[in-house]
Design an enzyme around this catalytic site. Sequence first.
Site, mmCIF file in Angstrom:
data_model
loop_
_atom_site.group_PDB
_atom_site.id
_atom_site.type_symbol
_atom_site.label_atom_id
_atom_site.label_comp_id
_atom_site.label_asym_id
_atom_site.label_seq_id
_atom_site.Cartn_x
_atom_site.Cartn_y
_atom_site.Cartn_z
ATOM 1 N N HIS A 1 0.943 -1.453 -0.150
ATOM 2 C CA HIS A 1 -0.598 0.040 -0.342
ATOM 3 C C HIS A 1 1.137 1.434 0.120
ATOM 4 O O HIS A 1 1.051 1.548 0.933
ATOM 5 C CB HIS A 1 -1.360 0.148 1.214
ATOM 6 C CG HIS A 1 -2.009 -0.994 1.840
ATOM 7 N ND1 HIS A 1 -2.417 -1.416 2.740
ATOM 8 C CD2 HIS A 1 -2.227 -2.346 0.470
ATOM 9 C CE1 HIS A 1 -2.894 -3.039 2.833
ATOM 10 N NE2 HIS A 1 -3.127 -2.825 1.593
ATOM 11 N N GLN A 2 0.961 2.240 -0.935
ATOM 12 C CA GLN A 2 1.576 3.248 -0.987
ATOM 13 C C GLN A 2 0.691 4.381 -1.329
ATOM 14 O O GLN A 2 -0.673 4.717 -2.020
ATOM 15 C CB GLN A 2 2.238 3.381 -2.206
ATOM 16 C CG GLN A 2 3.445 2.204 -1.916
ATOM 17 C CD GLN A 2 3.303 0.743 -3.085
ATOM 18 O OE1 GLN A 2 2.295 1.120 -4.202
ATOM 19 N NE2 GLN A 2 3.029 -0.417 -2.475
#
Length: 750
Positions: free
Chosen positions: A680-681
């Site tokens: 997750h960015q």
Amino acid sequence: MKGKQSHPRLRTSWENKSYDNQIISSSEMDSLVSICEAIFPPVDLHHDDHDQSFINNSIKSFFQSSASNNPIPNEVAGVMKDKGMAEAVILARVILWLLSTRLGTLLLCGSLCFGKEWPFITKFSHLPTHKRENILQNWSTHTFLSPLRLIFFLLKSLCLYFCFSLVDDNAHNVAWEAIDYKPETTTTNNTAVNKDRPLEKGIVETLYETPSSLIRSLTNKSLSVEEDPTHNLYKIKCDVVIVGSGCGGGVAAAILAEAGQKVVVLEKGNYYTADDYSSLEGPSLEELMHQGGMIPTTDGSVMILAGSTVGGGTAVNWSVALNTPDPVLEEWGREYGLGLFRSARYRLAMEFVARRLGVTTGCVKEGFQNQVLRKGCENLGLDVELVPRNSSMAHYCGSCYYGCRSTDKQGTDVTWLVDAVNSGAVIITGCKAQKLLLTENSCRRSKRCVGVVARSINGNICKNLQIEAKVTISSCGSLMTPLLLMSSGLRNKQIGKNLHVHPSQMVWGYFPPEGANIELDGKSYEGGLITSAHRVLQDREAGSMPRALIETPAIGPASWAALCPWESGRDIKRRLLRYSRTANLFVMVRDKGSGKVMSEKRISYSLTNEDRENMTTGLRRALRILIAAGADEIGTYRNDGQRLKCKGKSEEEIEEFIGSVCATNGPMSARLWAVYCTAHQMGSCKMGRTENEGVVDENGESWEADGLFVCDGSVLPSAVGVNPMITIQSTAYCIAKKLAECMKKGQYEN
């Protein structure tokens, strides 16, 4: 491999993948081969190496196998050259060269290189295997020389990854039978799936085009194309160009195309459908992930996964469809001044997104790891929730992160992008954006964006594509969007900063297939990826965000081997024999710490003390869950192999072990270390009330350039705290809806 010969297909064998290894000299390669052999050496099989009542030929062969055999060292060298940071490659080369000399071996290995005969110092490659093992053990926990710890982690991880990911022409790895791993590679019987390419009428795949056929393919999609030999360009005109086809780009493409705009989507990855996917870990990660899934931060503390295919992360994610938590929406509205997130419009967007993705809550049958999580929580009296997924309740695919072969998972490639193509959108694949087209502007902002220049990854297409549009949307994710903006000359000080990643660490528990654990059926790689979750709640006021979220990871044997603690060659082989019955739980925290995107190979990141405290709390809770579920042995992924055999241990002994577990830093920071992972960015081009607070405004439009929008996870002001797919798509929905209204009024006419 499956798939049509005229379209891109995922490889089953890496024999057609070659590296130019000239950067590694023959003497350096000798050292590398010797290191690979020490990491995964041939060892004699002892009676206690396998805890089942039989030893078959595959296990005997497994113990005799060695990572010194080609092509493993060549693959390690190739990845270092092609994907490593320049500083890391130089450091690795220096160490390998030093080890090829007696003096260098003495410097790096100390007294272990002493011999009884002249010249009394033995270079590394001539040392017996057990001494080389001892040297690597010393490197792993070296007190003062952090570069040795980092290079140990790099070489160990790559070596073990290729031991279990490389396959032959029959899509087989000789180690898989020994570790009881059987990927589902047979062709599906669903003929409707086999023949269907739902985006066919809107796809132009540049990887398989020639210069002449490319123009023909684009014009056949009703695009205006003009060849400009003077500037070496193909000029294409449209209303909206979107860079990226993932969570944000897919949603924006559908909404704007349905609103009557001519939309072009650029995607640097290729287009695959259910019949193309192989379920093979190595080839799939290489084709479907950015940099093959090998993106470390600059200090090696975090490994980042990001999708790079049509559908982006939604094609390879773990199906979790959790809404944005209410406390987060309140925080973004109140503290960041972004009213969008407190509005009824945003909540309606979440409802619409969930319907379009076919989100269900429930599970007909849970896989092994989720059974463990649920049983442990129930035995401890802890809440465990069913996780909403963008798939049916009967979805039992354990390899969706290599592409869903059943088409049950509803990524953007089978939902929003289908809507977009049905409304006339065109998707150009194998094409990477180079820079935005910016002109001087006399209106609200100092610049105006009028399109984007892109280049095909097909070397036969020498001309760039210049897509001229009324509106340009960057949807290439939190790692690539800031780089596109910076390479185009934008200077907002927030670009690339504020990167949040939901850092995660794992714990493991071993459950033998016989005895008391027989009720926990299945194997670690089977079943729905995440169907259960446990929230580690705060001790503070009700309604606040949990300290951590505990879920189950999807992890193939190669990735697992790369992350496993390495204590010796024998130990890593014994660990891998337990792969199919080792349940992993990962602990994810909503990070207050952040990082910075500087280039494709340079991403920095650091946690705060609060992040580490929350991670520690989560790791200890996860271990208790494994014990309560009946694990025979538990452990962490700390480099010293921290673990505990549970049978016969008193409550005091168990509590003493759990109390010793804490969140560690990466290999550059501590003698005892573990690596964080993330898929997750968020936040690297965040929304803000002003240009000093963010890169884009509440409508997703750049503070610097009219007509330039960002529509992906990078606009989120901080970490979400849960899997962010629904949040990103709902935000994109709101941005695209507002933009469609503005374009209908003629606001962005050229």
